[in-house]
Design a protein around this motif. Structure first.
Motif, mmCIF file in Angstrom:
data_model
loop_
_atom_site.group_PDB
_atom_site.id
_atom_site.type_symbol
_atom_site.label_atom_id
_atom_site.label_comp_id
_atom_site.label_asym_id
_atom_site.label_seq_id
_atom_site.Cartn_x
_atom_site.Cartn_y
_atom_site.Cartn_z
ATOM 1 N N LYS A 75 3.207 6.125 -2.201
ATOM 2 C CA LYS A 75 2.258 6.313 -1.113
ATOM 3 C C LYS A 75 0.891 5.810 -1.564
ATOM 4 O O LYS A 75 0.507 6.000 -2.726
ATOM 5 N N GLY A 76 0.170 5.166 -0.650
ATOM 6 C CA GLY A 76 -1.153 4.679 -1.000
ATOM 7 C C GLY A 76 -1.450 3.338 -0.390
ATOM 8 O O GLY A 76 -0.982 3.020 0.716
ATOM 9 N N ASN A 77 -2.209 2.507 -1.130
ATOM 10 C CA ASN A 77 -2.736 1.274 -0.571
ATOM 11 C C ASN A 77 -2.601 0.121 -1.554
ATOM 12 O O ASN A 77 -2.740 0.294 -2.768
ATOM 13 N N VAL A 78 -2.341 -1.070 -0.995
ATOM 14 C CA VAL A 78 -2.185 -2.289 -1.783
ATOM 15 C C VAL A 78 -2.990 -3.387 -1.111
ATOM 16 O O VAL A 78 -2.936 -3.549 0.114
ATOM 17 N N ILE A 79 -3.745 -4.149 -1.907
ATOM 18 C CA ILE A 79 -4.438 -5.323 -1.394
ATOM 19 C C ILE A 79 -4.130 -6.486 -2.330
ATOM 20 O O ILE A 79 -4.121 -6.326 -3.556
ATOM 21 N N ALA A 80 -3.843 -7.650 -1.752
ATOM 22 C CA ALA A 80 -3.478 -8.813 -2.565
ATOM 23 C C ALA A 80 -3.920 -10.083 -1.854
ATOM 24 O O ALA A 80 -3.988 -10.135 -0.623
ATOM 25 N N THR A 81 -4.207 -11.099 -2.634
ATOM 26 C CA THR A 81 -4.522 -12.408 -2.073
ATOM 27 C C THR A 81 -3.936 -13.477 -2.977
ATOM 28 O O THR A 81 -3.611 -13.236 -4.148
ATOM 29 N N GLN B 7 -3.948 -21.857 -9.754
ATOM 30 C CA GLN B 7 -3.905 -20.819 -8.721
ATOM 31 C C GLN B 7 -3.277 -19.570 -9.313
ATOM 32 O O GLN B 7 -2.113 -19.577 -9.729
ATOM 33 N N THR B 8 -4.049 -18.484 -9.357
ATOM 34 C CA THR B 8 -3.575 -17.214 -9.902
ATOM 35 C C THR B 8 -3.820 -16.104 -8.886
ATOM 36 O O THR B 8 -4.954 -15.659 -8.700
ATOM 37 N N LEU C 182 7.018 -15.235 -2.614
ATOM 38 C CA LEU C 182 7.401 -13.898 -2.152
ATOM 39 C C LEU C 182 8.837 -13.907 -1.638
ATOM 40 O O LEU C 182 9.655 -13.052 -2.012
ATOM 41 N N CYS C 183 9.158 -14.877 -0.768
ATOM 42 C CA CYS C 183 10.495 -14.928 -0.189
ATOM 43 C C CYS C 183 11.537 -15.325 -1.229
ATOM 44 O O CYS C 183 12.686 -14.865 -1.178
ATOM 45 N N ASP C 184 11.142 -16.167 -2.177
ATOM 46 C CA ASP C 184 12.032 -16.558 -3.269
ATOM 47 C C ASP C 184 12.433 -15.337 -4.088
ATOM 48 O O ASP C 184 13.619 -15.121 -4.396
ATOM 49 N N ILE C 185 11.463 -14.523 -4.467
ATOM 50 C CA ILE C 185 11.751 -13.312 -5.242
ATOM 51 C C ILE C 185 12.584 -12.337 -4.416
ATOM 52 O O ILE C 185 13.533 -11.716 -4.922
ATOM 53 N N PHE C 186 12.284 -12.207 -3.129
ATOM 54 C CA PHE C 186 13.062 -11.301 -2.278
ATOM 55 C C PHE C 186 14.513 -11.754 -2.181
ATOM 56 O O PHE C 186 15.433 -10.926 -2.178
ATOM 57 N N SER D 70 15.147 -0.267 -9.548
ATOM 58 C CA SER D 70 13.977 0.039 -8.729
ATOM 59 C C SER D 70 12.924 -1.035 -8.948
ATOM 60 O O SER D 70 12.953 -1.771 -9.939
ATOM 61 N N ILE D 71 11.985 -1.134 -8.018
ATOM 62 C CA ILE D 71 10.913 -2.116 -8.111
ATOM 63 C C ILE D 71 9.655 -1.512 -7.499
ATOM 64 O O ILE D 71 9.733 -0.727 -6.555
ATOM 65 N N THR D 72 8.506 -1.855 -8.057
ATOM 66 C CA THR D 72 7.234 -1.344 -7.551
ATOM 67 C C THR D 72 6.385 -2.509 -7.052
ATOM 68 O O THR D 72 6.648 -3.680 -7.361
ATOM 69 N N TRP D 73 5.326 -2.179 -6.303
ATOM 70 C CA TRP D 73 4.427 -3.212 -5.807
ATOM 71 C C TRP D 73 3.712 -3.922 -6.952
ATOM 72 O O TRP D 73 3.503 -5.142 -6.904
ATOM 73 N N ASP D 74 3.349 -3.182 -7.985
ATOM 74 C CA ASP D 74 2.658 -3.821 -9.102
ATOM 75 C C ASP D 74 3.585 -4.795 -9.825
ATOM 76 O O ASP D 74 3.169 -5.904 -10.204
ATOM 77 N N VAL D 75 4.833 -4.415 -10.008
ATOM 78 C CA VAL D 75 5.804 -5.308 -10.644
ATOM 79 C C VAL D 75 6.022 -6.559 -9.798
ATOM 80 O O VAL D 75 6.031 -7.689 -10.306
ATOM 81 N N LEU D 76 6.199 -6.376 -8.486
ATOM 82 C CA LEU D 76 6.435 -7.506 -7.586
ATOM 83 C C LEU D 76 5.257 -8.472 -7.583
ATOM 84 O O LEU D 76 5.421 -9.692 -7.769
ATOM 85 N N LEU D 77 4.048 -7.954 -7.374
ATOM 86 C CA LEU D 77 2.878 -8.813 -7.249
ATOM 87 C C LEU D 77 2.492 -9.445 -8.582
ATOM 88 O O LEU D 77 1.995 -10.581 -8.622
ATOM 89 N N THR D 78 2.719 -8.738 -9.694
ATOM 90 C CA THR D 78 2.457 -9.323 -11.009
ATOM 91 C C THR D 78 3.427 -10.469 -11.283
ATOM 92 O O THR D 78 3.036 -11.521 -11.810
ATOM 93 N N ALA D 79 4.692 -10.285 -10.911
ATOM 94 C CA ALA D 79 5.681 -11.353 -11.089
ATOM 95 C C ALA D 79 5.302 -12.577 -10.265
ATOM 96 O O ALA D 79 5.410 -13.722 -10.736
ATOM 97 N N MET D 80 4.836 -12.362 -9.030
ATOM 98 C CA MET D 80 4.396 -13.475 -8.196
ATOM 99 C C MET D 80 3.211 -14.196 -8.829
ATOM 100 O O MET D 80 3.154 -15.432 -8.858
#
Length: 399
Positions: free
Chosen positions: A191-197, A261-262, A225-229, A239-249
């Motif tokens: 639960k909470g908030n995520v911001i990414a660019t 581009q990072t 994003l779609c490739d990883i999905f 299991s997977i978390t938002w930090d793991v997903l976005l860091t991998a991207m």
């Protein structure tokens, strides 16, 4: 202008009236002379490989879908501001996902690392800060708020050097039990908030030339994003978390672009228990009236109608409903179709028609199968006689 059409739908309502909802706010610049065609493809990939699979995974948990799909001439800063400010959260378990694809910019004096979004226009005074969107949506009180901006973080646009690895699927998508669980963990396990660019300050966001899409381009961030999905079920974890997903991207895109581009992100999350699947109450019939203003040669925003029909069809395939009840409802709903109506089932990519059925066959199949997980209504054509044409995309359980 024709008169407003009333479509009477007798549907099965499962669970409480205040069921939780996942709200999708997608703003995509598909008309820009430079990147419009790229963003058209980005929109198709985003919905086909990400949004629809999330909806399918959360449907068994009792989540309804509310789609605010803003693109083409409908895109503007004013529309973005209105949609963000007016969004209503009806349950503390609601989820909000904001996703922008288009041009971005930043001011030299910006204190936030996140960009401002042009939203399909050229007046710098009207740009919408991604941080503002994040703050507004965070204040809504949803279980989870994810705010993503796929845009440049400076004033230029460049292309990346390689392409992602996911392939085109010209059939109905299939999802394994493991993939469904991973998506449920991602969206319900915190639960909470995520911001990414998609780029760090002073960087551009690139696009790929993809051979299997006739050498059209697709932005690297949405593609990754779609490739990883697409590869979720192959990862060696439960299991997977938002930090793991976005860091991998971020790492993948940084590597593919030689550090040009990072992507960046921040997560403000607390762990939460993933709820169990909803056990439906005994279905009860309720008549819901949906109106649509039909005009000649004018595109009508019918997202609410599509969401309602998707909800109806997904309830129809729910194995927790007795088959006898499902068949009974299928026969009842068949009356909402016009004579000689056609239902077309389209592929995950490319909008290829993989099957055509009459309404009786389509509804009968939905009512008697346990293979279908989710039914998305892609397009609908109505007349005074009812539904004339229906385009759907089915997501099946992987066998």
């Amino acid at each position: 202008m024709k008169k407003i059409l009333g479509l009477l739908l007798s549907i099965f309502i499962l669970g409480a009236a205040q069921a939780q909802t996942i709200h999708w706010l997608t703003f995509i610049d598909t008309t820009d002379k430079n990147v419009g065609s790229c963003d058209v493809m980005g929109r198709d990939i985003l919905y086909g490989h990400f949004i629809n699979e999330v909806n399918a995974s959360l449907a068994p948990m009792g989540y309804k879908v509310s789609t605010h799909d803003i693109y083409g001439t409908a895109l503007s800063p004013e529309r973005c501001k209105k949609e963000v400010e007016s969004l209503k959260v009806t349950s503390p378990d609601d989820i909000i996902v904001f996703y922008y694809i288009g041009h971005g910019v930043r001011a030299f004096q910006d204190e936030t690392p996140y960009p401002q979004m042009w939203m399909g226009q050229v007046n710098p005074n009207k740009c919408i800060p991604l941080q503002w969107v994040f703050n507004q949506l965070k204040s809504k009180g949803a279980r989870l708020n994810v705010t993503i901006g796929m845009c440049c973080n400076n004033e230029d646009y460049v292309s990346a050097k390689t392409h992602p690895t996911f392939s085109v699927n010209y059939a109905s998508p299939q999802m394994s039990g493991k993939k469904i669980k991973l998506i449920q963990d991602l969206f319900l396990g915190a639960k909470g908030n995520v911001i990414a660019t998609s780029a760090s300050p002073k960087q551009t966001s690139g696009a790929y030339n993809i051979p299997w899409y006739n050498d059209n381009v697709l932005d690297i961030y949405t593609a990754t994003l779609c490739d990883i999905f697409d590869e979720l079920e192959k990862i060696n974890t439960n299991s997977i978390t938002w930090d793991v997903l976005l860091t991998a991207m971020s790492r993948k895109i940084d590597y593919m672009t030689d550090g040009e581009q990072t992507p960046i992100h921040n997560t403000f999350l607390a762990s939460a228990a993933v709820p169990s699947e909803k056990t439906p109450e005994v279905p009860r019939e309720e008549t819901v009236k949906k109106a649509k203003d039909v005009e000649n040669d004018e595109e009508v925003d019918d997202s609410n109608l599509k969401d309602s029909l998707s909800e109806i069809f997904t309830a129809l395939v729910n194995p927790n409903n007795p088959i006898a009840k499902r068949v009974e409802f299928a026969k009842l709903f068949e009356k909402e179709f016009a004579d000689k109506a056609v239902v077309r089932n389209i592929s995950q990519d490319g909008n290829i028609v993989v099957d055509k059925e009459d309404p009786e066959t389509f509804l009968g199949r939905l009512a008697t199968t346990n293979r279908i997980l989710y039914v998305e209504v892609v397009d609908i054509q109505l007349s005074e006689n009812g539904i004339e044409k229906l385009y759907v995309r089915e997501i099946h359980h992987k066998q």
